[in-house]
Design a protein around this motif. Structure first.
Motif, short mmCIF file in Angstrom:
data_model
loop_
_atom_site.label_atom_id
_atom_site.label_comp_id
_atom_site.label_asym_id
_atom_site.label_seq_id
_atom_site.Cartn_x
_atom_site.Cartn_y
_atom_site.Cartn_z
N VAL A 132 14.92 46.21 4.98
CA VAL A 132 15.78 46.93 4.74
C VAL A 132 16.40 46.20 3.24
N LEU A 133 16.62 45.03 3.07
CA LEU A 133 17.00 44.54 1.84
C LEU A 133 16.62 43.00 2.10
N GLY A 134 16.08 42.32 1.05
CA GLY A 134 15.85 41.05 0.83
C GLY A 134 14.36 40.80 0.45
N PRO A 135 13.91 39.40 0.57
CA PRO A 135 14.58 38.37 0.83
C PRO A 135 15.54 37.84 -0.07
N LEU A 136 16.74 37.36 0.33
CA LEU A 136 17.68 36.76 -0.77
C LEU A 136 17.74 35.25 -0.72
N LEU B 73 3.19 40.45 9.01
CA LEU B 73 4.05 40.12 7.77
C LEU B 73 5.08 41.38 7.53
N LEU B 74 6.07 41.09 7.10
CA LEU B 74 7.10 41.97 6.35
C LEU B 74 6.89 42.14 5.10
N SER B 75 7.32 43.23 4.88
CA SER B 75 7.07 43.60 3.11
C SER B 75 8.56 44.11 2.75
N ASP B 76 8.89 43.82 1.43
CA ASP B 76 10.07 44.27 0.80
C ASP B 76 9.76 45.78 0.36
N ASN B 77 10.94 46.15 0.01
CA ASN B 77 10.65 47.54 -0.19
C ASN B 77 9.81 48.33 -1.77
N HIS B 78 9.27 47.20 -2.13
CA HIS B 78 8.35 47.24 -3.32
C HIS B 78 7.03 46.70 -2.87
N ASP B 79 6.83 46.52 -1.59
CA ASP B 79 5.37 46.28 -1.12
C ASP B 79 5.05 44.83 -1.38
N ARG B 80 6.03 44.16 -1.63
CA ARG B 80 5.70 42.73 -1.65
C ARG B 80 5.72 41.90 -0.24
N LYS B 81 4.70 40.79 -0.16
CA LYS B 81 4.85 40.34 1.37
C LYS B 81 4.89 38.93 1.05
N TRP C 148 6.72 35.55 -1.70
CA TRP C 148 7.20 35.10 -2.67
C TRP C 148 7.42 33.66 -2.74
N SER C 149 7.69 33.07 -3.97
CA SER C 149 7.59 31.82 -4.16
C SER C 149 8.91 31.31 -5.19
N PHE C 150 9.26 29.98 -5.04
CA PHE C 150 10.37 29.48 -5.86
C PHE C 150 9.81 27.98 -6.32
N GLU D 284 21.37 49.04 -2.73
CA GLU D 284 20.96 49.77 -3.71
C GLU D 284 20.97 48.89 -5.05
N LYS D 285 22.05 48.04 -5.15
CA LYS D 285 22.10 47.16 -6.42
C LYS D 285 21.36 45.99 -6.23
N LEU D 286 21.33 45.41 -5.02
CA LEU D 286 20.35 44.15 -5.01
C LEU D 286 19.06 44.39 -4.68
N GLY D 287 18.71 45.70 -4.38
CA GLY D 287 17.49 45.97 -3.86
C GLY D 287 16.52 46.72 -5.38
N ASP D 288 17.11 46.68 -6.20
CA ASP D 288 16.27 47.05 -7.72
C ASP D 288 15.26 46.47 -7.51
N GLU D 289 14.15 47.26 -8.06
CA GLU D 289 12.71 46.31 -8.07
C GLU D 289 12.63 45.17 -8.89
N LYS D 290 13.56 45.04 -10.24
CA LYS D 290 13.10 43.84 -10.68
C LYS D 290 14.24 42.84 -10.13
N MET D 291 15.36 43.11 -9.85
CA MET D 291 16.35 42.33 -9.46
C MET D 291 15.85 41.73 -8.10
N SER D 292 15.49 42.48 -7.31
CA SER D 292 15.13 41.84 -5.93
C SER D 292 14.02 40.84 -5.94
N LEU D 293 13.31 41.07 -7.08
CA LEU D 293 12.13 40.02 -7.16
C LEU D 293 12.90 38.59 -7.70
N ALA D 294 13.72 38.88 -8.35
CA ALA D 294 14.29 37.68 -8.88
C ALA D 294 15.09 36.98 -7.90
#
Length: 269
Positions: free
Chosen positions: A6-10, A79-87, A89-91, A163-173
């Motif tokens: 629904v939202l994340g990962p954060l 695997l789970l994916s986010d709302n932009h089909d990413r499965k 992430w890295s940091f 909505e705000k945190l799930g923005d495509e660009k912001m959610s990746l960051a």
């Protein structure tokens, strides 16, 4: 077909080595977060209106060499994916030999800046110090809704954060750079309502602090949301703009810390 979050990962950082991943799921299952090959159980903290809140914590010591950690979220079904089909992430984790790179941004700059562009030294942490959730547009929507109730407000604010945190660009960051978000300022002309104030605090704690389990908070009695942490040679003291005792907090912090070098003090007016 894999389950979508629904939202994340954060992703957040709570002192030098403690990394936290939070997310909202659609179902209640046994979720695990794999940091490279290390499996960490994600613990369910609560049921929200539109999903179930999970949090996973891991301690990753700094090494002499910088490194990237890749992580995924799994259940027995895959695997789970986010709302932009990413499965996946890295940091970035900095070297223990160099001071870590800290960024301080407003919400608008966070949306517009290319924070994930290739850099010689990537960000190790970001602080959003101007996250004004209740802007004029949101305030006008609040005023238009009749007969506010707790359920109305829960629906409204949870959807707003998703909505705000799930923005495509912001959610990746937010999934790729450990982030702390300071307590937002409420417009002076906003509705003075106890239920509204309690609801904004509730969802701030969940989505911006990643719950009161956050060990950087100076107090967990909800009287204010000031926090302090140290990481990669940085010392940060972020003072809650709504707290009238900022001077006392600062003095107490300085008295308890013998070494004040590299201390950065952040606050909203």
């Amino acid at each position: 077909m894999s389950e979508k979050l629904v939202l994340g990962p954060l992703l957040s950082l709570e002192n030098d080595n403690k990394y936290v991943v939070c997310f909202l799921s659609k179902t209640t299952q046994e979720y695990s977060v794999f940091f490279d090959e290390k499996q960490v159980e994600a613990k369910r903290l609560g049921n929200l209106k539109f999903g179930y809140l999970y949090r996973a914590e891991i301690t990753i010591p700094l090494d002499e060499e910088a490194k990237n950690i890749t992580y995924i979220i799994k259940t027995k079904n895959g695997l789970l994916s986010d709302n932009h089909d990413r499965k996946c992430w890295s940091f970035y984790i900095p070297s223990s030999k160099k001071k870590a790179r800290l960024g301080i941004e407003s919400y608008e700059n966070f949306l517009n800046a290319n924070l994930l562009e290739e850099k010689e030294i990537p960000y190790s942490m970001l602080i959003l110090n101007e996250f004004n959730l209740i802007d004029d547009e949101v305030l006008s929507q609040i005023k238009e809704i009749k007969n506010w109730s707790k359920d109305n407000l829960d629906d409204f604010f949870e959807k707003l954060y998703i909505e705000k945190l799930g923005d495509e660009k912001m959610s990746l960051a937010l999934a790729s750079i450990p982030t702390m978000i300071m307590w937002h300022k409420t417009e002076e002309n906003s509705i003075n309502d106890k239920v509204l104030d309690e609801t904004t605090k509730k969802y701030y704690e969940i989505f911006q602090l990643r719950t009161l389990k956050n060990n950087t908070l100076l107090t967990k009695d909800r009287s204010h949301f000031s926090f302090a942490l140290e990481f990669g040679g940085n010392k940060i003291l972020a003072l809650d703009s709504k707290n009238n005792g900022k001077s006392k907090l600062l003095n107490n912090y300085l008295e308890n810390k013998k070494d004040h070098s590299n201390l950065m003090i952040i606050y909203n007016n």
